[in-house]
Design an enzyme around this catalytic site. Structure first.
Site, short mmCIF file in Angstrom:
data_model
loop_
_atom_site.label_atom_id
_atom_site.label_comp_id
_atom_site.label_asym_id
_atom_site.label_seq_id
_atom_site.Cartn_x
_atom_site.Cartn_y
_atom_site.Cartn_z
N HIS A 170 -0.29 11.95 0.21
CA HIS A 170 -0.36 10.69 0.97
C HIS A 170 -1.73 10.05 0.72
CE1 HIS A 170 0.32 7.82 4.16
NE2 HIS A 170 -0.77 8.21 4.82
N ASN A 171 -1.75 8.72 0.53
CA ASN A 171 -3.03 8.02 0.28
C ASN A 171 -3.87 8.78 -0.75
OD1 ASN A 171 -2.28 6.11 2.16
ND2 ASN A 171 -3.62 6.87 3.78
N GLU B 60 0.69 8.64 -4.17
CA GLU B 60 0.78 7.33 -3.51
C GLU B 60 -0.31 6.41 -4.04
OE1 GLU B 60 1.79 5.47 0.79
OE2 GLU B 60 0.22 7.00 0.79
N ASP C 92 -1.59 2.55 -3.13
CA ASP C 92 -1.53 1.34 -2.30
C ASP C 92 -2.15 0.18 -3.08
OD1 ASP C 92 -0.49 3.01 -0.43
OD2 ASP C 92 -2.06 2.73 1.07
N HIS D 64 -7.14 1.35 0.91
CA HIS D 64 -6.39 1.33 2.17
C HIS D 64 -6.60 -0.05 2.80
CE1 HIS D 64 -5.00 3.13 6.13
NE2 HIS D 64 -4.11 3.53 5.24
N GLU E 294 2.91 1.51 -2.83
CA GLU E 294 2.97 0.68 -1.63
C GLU E 294 2.45 -0.69 -2.05
OE1 GLU E 294 0.79 0.58 2.62
OE2 GLU E 294 1.94 2.41 2.23
#
Length: 496
Positions: A111-112, A141, A143, A156, A190
């Site tokens: 995640h992230n 991931e 973003d 983020h 994302e």
């Protein structure tokens, strides 16, 4: 005046075993080594040839080798080798069936992935992707946000985390994707970019990844299932023209998914909602995950990049249980423990209990098949790392069972005072494990610092299915997963 009993070393314990089987002889004949392998190590397929191969590998005294026997020094080398590690060495290679649909596997998921710290002011860094991939992570991931000069950036969003270029992330993935595993990498994009910068992203994916990027369905897809992981490809989860098998869709209900969701669509669910679903509808969740991929991700309140316990979501068969790889502690220990299995390739086959269409499994229900009884004798430790102060530890060992919620969680040995080198516990622990194929066993050494306080020293986590019976040594790892060799535990393992 009462004299203190000298500390027992592992060497002494192994010498006692050796003498029991040598029966007064100066060396241990191959036939008695076979007897030891059968009776103590539960190596039931061992024969004369097995014993002689161990003699050839570990005995250096020429006379003993010629007489097909083992001196104590050879036996000690064998007992401290990987052949006697608590982790089944055959599981260090890919041994599971890799031709099942993707939904049949747990997949190591980050995640992230770009973050090296917290989610408010932490740094984004390309090395975070390298670290995750080198740990066998297979779902990353990214973003994506609009950047200046038509260069999409990764960070983020709406925070003070630093930014890195999307193109550099993809270059890093291309360089390191298949260093430790030949199996597919899933890119979870994302996407917050404008149409123009989405087109830039697509061009980078195509031009940088080249033939490694999956751009069309695989030829053998005829069953309505997802493909197997037997393909060295990178799969994008966004940018519609490049999405083949992992299109992200909103989750409404299990019945809605059954009637409307296609096999190449997957859902992403926050941990709080997933927790409610697992508790209220565990059997439905298991059935859902037999056909579809589901991704679970940490709650928004985890701004410090803390992690939830992943075991709850593996118990319902979720494949993509996403964790902050930069955050150390129990959740990442469990993740590293689960995915060291099957050669550390980042894919482990879900157990049959989660994949059977004939029976309904609910991990929250206590009515499971007959429990497996696990007996662990934690015998001793060796060369435990001392703190920077140089003060000897007051160590104890905590054994934790991570499985379905109804199982006993942990048991401790007593504390040994002022002994980092050769602490001796000789403590028996019994556990009844309802669903051993889902279970992880964690050995954790701690330093007693107060009546109710203790500090982490080292740990080792492995799947129950990789646990070897008999007299075994347990390697210890630091908080960040690095080897603390020669620090280890000596244990006896038995289960039925």
């Amino acid at each position: 005046m009462k004299r203190n009993k000298p500390p027992t070393s592992r060497r002494t314990e192994i010498q006692h075993l050796y003498e029991c089987y040598a029966s007064g002889q100066t060396t241990l004949p191959a036939c008695d080594l076979v007897r030891f392998l059968h009776e103590k190590q539960m190596e039931l397929t061992a024969n004369q040839e097995t014993a002689e191969s161990l003699i050839d590998r570990y005995e250096i005294e020429e006379t003993a080798r010629e007489s097909r026997s083992m001196t104590f020094e050879g036996f000690l080398r064998y007992m401290e080798s990987k052949d006697c590690c608590v982790f089944d060495q055959t599981h260090r290679s890919v041994y599971q069936d890799m031709d099942q649909p993707l939904s049949s596997y747990f997949i190591s998921t980050s995640h992230n992935t770009y973050l090296t710290g917290d989610q408010l002011v932490g740094k984004s860094h390309l090395y975070a992707y390298v670290c995750a991939l080198r740990k066998g992570c297979r779902c990353l991931e990214i973003d994506c946000w609009d950047g200046s000069d038509m260069e999409p950036v990764v960070y983020h969003g709406h925070t003070l985390t630093t930014k890195i270029l999307f193109r550099d992330v993809i270059k890093t993935v291309e360089q390191h994707a298949f260093e430790v595993s030949a199996f597919p990498v899933i890119l979870s994009l994302e996407n917050h970019c404008s149409q123009e910068q989405q087109e830039v992203m697509a061009q980078y994916l195509i031009s940088i990844l080249g033939e490694k990027l999956l751009r069309a369905p695989l030829d053998h897809l005829t069953t309505g299932d997802l493909p197997s992981p037997n393909k060295e490809v990178v799969v994008a989860k966004a940018l519609s023209d490049l999405v083949i098998y992992t299109k992200s869709v909103k989750f409404f209900s299990f019945s809605y998914s059954k009637d409307n969701q296609t096999c190449y669509e997957n859902t992403s669910t926050a941990e709080k909602k997933a927790h409610k679903l697992a508790r209220a509808s565990g059997a439905d969740f298991v059935r859902h995950n037999q056909k579809f991929l589901s991704r679970i991700y940490p709650a928004a309140f985890r701004t410090s990049s803390s992690n939830y316990n992943p075991q709850e979501f593996w118990n319902v068969g979720s494949q993509l249980v996403a964790l902050n790889f930069q955050s150390l502690g129990l959740p990442m220990d469990l993740n590293n423990g689960r995915f060291q299995d099957n050669g550390g390739c980042g894919y482990t086959l879900k157990p049959a209990v989660l994949m059977s269409s004939e029976t309904s499994f609910d991990p929250g229900c206590n009515q499971h098949s007959k429990a497996t009884r696990l007996l662990l004798k934690v015998i001793s430790g060796s060369n435990l790392p001392v703190p920077r102060s140089g003060k000897a530890l007051d160590p104890f060992v905590r054994v934790e069972i991570n499985g379905i919620a109804s199982e006993p969680r942990k048991k401790n040995t007593h504390t040994v005072k002022n002994n980092s080198l050769t602490p001796h516990w000789d403590t028996d622990m019994n556990f009844n494990i309802s669903v051993p194929e889902l279970c992880l066993v964690r050995f954790c050494v701690r330093d007693q610092t107060g009546f109710l306080s203790s500090d982490f020293v080292g740990q080792y986590t492995l799947p129950f299915s990789s646990l070897k019976k008999g007299y075994r040594w347990v390697p210890l790892l630091s908080r960040d997963g690095c080897s603390l060799d020669p620090a280890s535990l000596f244990v006896f393992v038995w289960y039925s």
